[in-house]
Design a protein around this motif. Structure first.
Motif, mmCIF file in Angstrom:
data_model
loop_
_atom_site.group_PDB
_atom_site.id
_atom_site.type_symbol
_atom_site.label_atom_id
_atom_site.label_comp_id
_atom_site.label_asym_id
_atom_site.label_seq_id
_atom_site.Cartn_x
_atom_site.Cartn_y
_atom_site.Cartn_z
ATOM 1 N N ASP A 90 111.943 46.445 42.237
ATOM 2 C CA ASP A 90 113.245 46.445 42.899
ATOM 3 C C ASP A 90 113.477 45.103 43.580
ATOM 4 O O ASP A 90 112.588 44.259 43.641
ATOM 5 N N CYS A 91 114.612 44.914 44.111
ATOM 6 C CA CYS A 91 115.117 43.662 44.660
ATOM 7 C C CYS A 91 114.042 42.706 45.178
ATOM 8 O O CYS A 91 113.291 43.046 46.086
ATOM 9 N N TYR A 92 113.998 41.546 44.585
ATOM 10 C CA TYR A 92 113.086 40.490 45.020
ATOM 11 C C TYR A 92 113.798 39.155 44.868
ATOM 12 O O TYR A 92 114.636 38.974 43.992
ATOM 13 N N ASP A 93 113.488 38.235 45.753
ATOM 14 C CA ASP A 93 114.091 36.911 45.704
ATOM 15 C C ASP A 93 113.368 36.078 44.646
ATOM 16 O O ASP A 93 112.144 36.134 44.524
ATOM 17 N N ILE A 94 114.124 35.329 43.893
ATOM 18 C CA ILE A 94 113.562 34.472 42.857
ATOM 19 C C ILE A 94 112.722 33.382 43.523
ATOM 20 O O ILE A 94 113.164 32.741 44.476
ATOM 21 N N GLU A 95 111.530 33.182 43.043
ATOM 22 C CA GLU A 95 110.636 32.166 43.591
ATOM 23 C C GLU A 95 110.777 30.888 42.775
ATOM 24 O O GLU A 95 110.359 30.834 41.624
ATOM 25 N N SER A 96 111.399 29.880 43.384
ATOM 26 C CA SER A 96 111.580 28.604 42.708
ATOM 27 C C SER A 96 111.909 27.539 43.745
ATOM 28 O O SER A 96 112.772 27.744 44.600
ATOM 29 N N SER A 97 111.242 26.397 43.646
ATOM 30 C CA SER A 97 111.538 25.294 44.567
ATOM 31 C C SER A 97 112.946 24.750 44.332
ATOM 32 O O SER A 97 113.517 24.111 45.212
#
Length: 113
Positions: A90-97
């Protein structure tokens, strides 16, 4: 899509995002005085979209006056199980610099995702 689309219309993330964007746009325009709509008032109405929510989004949607925008950088992971979608994550923030400057700008503007 079932309520407003046609039977042959594809049900995918592209059509869903188009519908959601159009919904937020129309809601912003409906707040305007019809007798004085012009380019400037429409632009201001679009920039004024903040905290717009929809059940498919993981966080409120915004436009604002930022130098760049990516208000939808959270998502769900789903799996198609032969007739339905099952939420795997479920809802997770995209991990990217790549998003670091956008997150910094959101923080400066008081926008939380």
């Amino acid at each position: 899509m079932d309520a407003y689309g046609q039977d042959g219309d594809r049900r995918d993330t592209f059509s869903q995002s188009g519908y959601i964007s159009a919904k937020f746009f129309v809601e912003a325009l409906l707040e305007l005085d019809a007798s004085s709509i012009d380019r400037a008032s429409v632009s201001a109405a679009i920039r004024g979209i903040t905290n717009a929510e929809f059940d498919l989004l993981c966080a409120p949607y915004y436009v604002g006056d930022a130098d760049r925008h990516m208000p939808n950088h959270a998502g769900r992971m789903v799996s198609y199980t032969g007739g339905a979608f099952e939420v795997v994550r479920d809802c997770y923030d995209i991990e990217s610099s790549y998003l670091d400057p956008i997150r910094a700008q959101e923080a400066a503007l008081g926008i939380t995702q």
